[in-house]
Scaffold this active site. Structure first.
Site, PDB file in Angstrom:
ATOM      1  N   GLY A   8       0.962  -1.221  -0.020  1.00 36.69           N
ATOM      2  CA  GLY A   8      -0.011  -0.065   0.060  1.00 36.69           C
ATOM      3  C   GLY A   8       0.611   1.358  -0.121  1.00 36.69           C
ATOM      4  CD  GLU A  11       0.443  -9.115   0.847  1.00 35.50           C
ATOM      5  OE1 GLU A  11       0.759 -10.285   0.585  1.00 35.50           O
ATOM      6  OE2 GLU A  11      -0.750  -8.970   0.899  1.00 35.50           O
ATOM      7  N   PRO A  12       4.627  -5.191  -0.672  1.00 35.31           N
ATOM      8  CG  PRO A  12       6.662  -4.078  -0.740  1.00 35.31           C
ATOM      9  CD  PRO A  12       5.949  -5.275   0.047  1.00 35.31           C
ATOM     10  NE  ARG A  37      -0.076   2.189  -6.145  1.00 43.12           N
ATOM     11  CZ  ARG A  37      -1.152   2.148  -7.129  1.00 43.12           C
ATOM     12  NH1 ARG A  37      -0.861   2.869  -8.171  1.00 43.12           N
ATOM     13  NH2 ARG A  37      -2.384   1.609  -6.571  1.00 43.12           N
ATOM     14  NE  ARG A  87      -2.512   3.025 -11.473  1.00 39.32           N
ATOM     15  CZ  ARG A  87      -2.344   4.110 -11.060  1.00 39.32           C
ATOM     16  NH1 ARG A  87      -1.850   5.161 -11.377  1.00 39.32           N
ATOM     17  NH2 ARG A  87      -2.989   4.237  -9.695  1.00 39.32           N
ATOM     18  CB  CYS A 125     -12.519   3.972 -31.254  1.00 37.28           C
ATOM     19  SG  CYS A 125     -11.609   4.284 -32.992  1.00 37.28           S
ATOM     20  CE1 TYR A 166      -1.367  -3.543  -8.970  1.00 36.72           C
ATOM     21  CE2 TYR A 166      -0.512  -1.358  -8.178  1.00 36.72           C
ATOM     22  CZ  TYR A 166      -0.872  -2.704  -7.998  1.00 36.72           C
ATOM     23  OH  TYR A 166      -0.728  -3.474  -6.689  1.00 36.72           O
TER      24      TYR A 166
HETATM   25  N1  LLP Z   1      -1.570  -6.970  -0.896  1.00 44.11           N
HETATM   26  C1  LLP Z   1      -2.776  -7.434  -1.378  1.00 44.11           C
HETATM   27  C2  LLP Z   1      -3.565  -8.358  -0.619  1.00 44.11           C
HETATM   28  C3  LLP Z   1      -3.423  -6.205  -2.317  1.00 44.11           C
HETATM   29  O1  LLP Z   1      -4.635  -6.326  -2.694  1.00 44.11           O
HETATM   30  C4  LLP Z   1      -2.509  -5.316  -2.954  1.00 44.11           C
HETATM   31  C5  LLP Z   1      -2.854  -4.586  -4.185  1.00 44.11           C
HETATM   32  C6  LLP Z   1      -1.130  -5.465  -2.689  1.00 44.11           C
HETATM   33  C7  LLP Z   1      -0.741  -6.224  -1.648  1.00 44.11           C
HETATM   34  C8  LLP Z   1      -0.057  -4.426  -3.386  1.00 44.11           C
HETATM   35  O2  LLP Z   1      -0.456  -3.155  -3.073  1.00 44.11           O
HETATM   36  P1  LLP Z   1       0.376  -2.139  -3.532  1.00 44.11           P
HETATM   37  O3  LLP Z   1       1.774  -1.929  -2.700  1.00 44.11           O
HETATM   38  O4  LLP Z   1       0.883  -2.238  -4.960  1.00 44.11           O
HETATM   39  O5  LLP Z   1      -0.281  -0.773  -3.165  1.00 44.11           O
HETATM   40  N2  LLP Z   1      -5.097  -1.317 -10.031  1.00 44.11           N
HETATM   41  C9  LLP Z   1      -4.980  -0.488  -8.888  1.00 44.11           C
HETATM   42  C10 LLP Z   1      -4.252  -0.853  -7.723  1.00 44.11           C
HETATM   43  C11 LLP Z   1      -5.004  -2.188  -7.296  1.00 44.11           C
HETATM   44  C12 LLP Z   1      -4.277  -2.817  -6.006  1.00 44.11           C
HETATM   45  C13 LLP Z   1      -5.010  -4.216  -5.833  1.00 44.11           C
HETATM   46  N3  LLP Z   1      -4.079  -4.659  -4.478  1.00 44.11           N
HETATM   47  C14 LLP Z   1      -4.151   0.634  -9.440  1.00 44.11           C
HETATM   48  O6  LLP Z   1      -3.784   0.659 -10.719  1.00 44.11           O
HETATM   49  O7  LLP Z   1      -4.094   1.813  -8.852  1.00 44.11           O
END
Ligand code: LLP
Length: 475
Positions: free
Chosen positions: A280, A322-323, A325, A362, A393, A422
């Protein structure tokens, strides 16, 4: 001569270069707009990983995802080292491969000692093929199919159980396969921690009204059920609050919620060894985005977890995060070629590029903002306000609204920053556009890690029923 950003470069693309390339150990990639190796060369072109972006486009075509190995590895190491420095117990970083699942990215993360979080049979297969050891693969998902669960059991990865159906299916499957199982299968439980955070509604998951995980009120029943399942070994608890978060308070609160749940499980004689606080951490897409550094984020969570365990006199669990992004996002840019222009006097000027919502969905999905530079005119003054449109289109197919650019011509090379997360993983073939290629730059090499799709690729899964024959003038 190669120069980096200076104080006078605020009205050109130079303003987006990283603060310094000398001290990049201290730079947290998620606080930069461009990859850490980004520079301007003596042709006034953007270079990434030592490669002129325009040369890469000449060689590999556009759109092109350009992934900087140094930035990716730096993010992995910063996460890993911060756990070691700030958390006195055991720790593990998992890369959330939903952000970009492909062999090269999984293998690089694995080589930095990270495990992999997967959410489908396809991501699991990719991680295994990339050489990740199954005991470092964690399988999430709110609706895993029976086939996926069987694959997970056979692979030997850890299954993060999300709901009753899955739990009961696993209990049945392990009973059926009792004779083949060497030991009980390892599971974690995901629950919704009831924590709000300020991010886009679609990427919030920790509040109670979420499709993911057990409701916290169900935990007692789940723990009771598990005490009667000798073939399911509960090793830990998992929660994820949301994505692209800049505040730290939600994760501080999460430590307390998780340690309370751990204490509850222990009261059922279920010895919880691991706690996973999810991902997150946000990244900088525009100058106004101000995320905490990777190190600061980990430091705060470590302290919150130690305090929570100390207060309840509980042993420190192995701590996982678990990062996605913040590991892969800042390491990649997408290079496009400028095409047509449409000027609507007093209203807007559109500049169209050769990709769009199919390689970066996005902006149209979340109204996400991006920054863009002209890679072959990096120091030119930003005199024009233009809207960068894709070639689909669809009127909403806009990558960047009101971007500040120098005067551009068809053929210029335009680079959108921060596209590692993403983008490829959510790419489509809308309008039958072949998905772009991806190159990895680093170690004085360029490696093609994903080939550009061809028109033949687009038809690979199509079949024409034999009775349907195209006959001219048949109508
Ligand atoms: N763990 C779980 C259970 C998750 O659902 C996610 C992201 C992560 C870890 C990784 O989160 P991060 O560190 O990447 O923030 N498609 C959307 C983002 C969807 C995130 C889904 N889950 C976007 O493009 O912003």
């Amino acid at each position: 001569m190669v120069s980096t950003k200076s104080a006078t470069d605020t009205n050109s693309g130079l303003q987006y270069l990283p603060k310094s390339t000398e001290r990049d150990k201290e730079i947290s990639p998620n606080q930069e707009l461009l990859p850490l190796t980004a520079k301007v060369n003596n042709l006034d072109h953007l270079e990434i990983g030592g490669w002129d972006v325009t040369t890469l486009v000449q060689q590999f075509g556009s759109p092109l995802y350009i992934l900087d190995e140094h930035t990716l590895r730096t993010a992995c190491r910063q996460y890993r080292d911060a756990w070691k420095n700030y958390y006195p117990g055991e720790s593990l970083v998992l890369y959330a491969s939903k952000a970009w699942s492909c062999l090269a990215v999984c293998a690089i993360c694995g080589s930095e000692g990270l495990g992999i979080d997967v959410v489908s049979g396809g991501e699991l297969y990719t991680a295994v093929q990339a050489g990740i050891s199954p005991d470092k693969i964690y399988f999430h998902g709110n609706n895993k199919s029976q086939t996926e669960l069987i694959l997970a059991i056979e692979t030997g990865c850890i299954i993060v159980v999300d709901n009753w159906l899955e739990l009961k299916t696993l209990a049945n499957l392990t009973n059926e396969k009792k004779s083949q199982l060497q030991s009980p299968i390892k599971i974690m439980l995901r629950f919704t921690p009831g924590i709000e955070c300020h991010t886009h509604e679609y990427i919030r998951t920790g509040h109670l009204d979420s499709k993911f995980g057990f409701d916290p009120n169900q935990l007692n029943d789940v723990f009771t059920f598990l005490t009667e399942q000798p073939l399911l070994s509960l090793i830990g608890l998992h929660a994820h609050i949301g994505s692209q978060i800049f505040e730290v308070q939600p994760h501080q609160d999460l430590a307390n919620v998780m340690v309370d749940a751990m204490a509850k499980a222990m009261a059922y004689n279920l010895p919880i060894k691991e706690i996973n606080v999810g991902g997150g951490l946000g990244i900088r897409y525009t100058e106004s985005d101000d995320p905490p550094s990777i190190e600061a984020w980990i430091q705060i969570i470590s302290k919150a977890m130690v305090d929570a365990c100390t207060a309840r006199q509980l042993p420190l669990p192995k701590l996982l995060c678990e990062p996605g992004r913040s590991i892969i996002g800042p390491a990649c840019v997408t290079a496009y070629t400028v095409g047509s222009e449409k000027q609507i006097p007093e209203i807007r000027t559109y500049i169209s590029v050769d990709g769009g919502m199919s390689d970066n969905p996005r902006p149209i999905t979340y109204e996400s903002l991006y920054r863009v530079v002209v890679a072959n005119k990096l120091s030119a003054s930003l005199t024009e306000t233009v809207t960068i449109a894709g070639k689909h289109c669809e009127s909403g197919d806009v990558l960047v609204k009101n971007a500040m650019l120098p005067v551009t011509q068809p053929g210029d090379c335009l680079v959108v920053m921060g596209t590692g997360a993403y983008n490829y993983s959510m790419a489509s073939n809308y309008n039958r556009l072949p998905r772009p290629a991806a190159v990895l730059v680093g170690n004085n090499e360029v490696n093609l890690i994903i080939q550009r799709e061809t028109y033949e690729d687009l038809l690979r899964q199509d079949t024409l029923p034999t009775r349907i024959v195209i006959v001219e003038d048949s109508i």
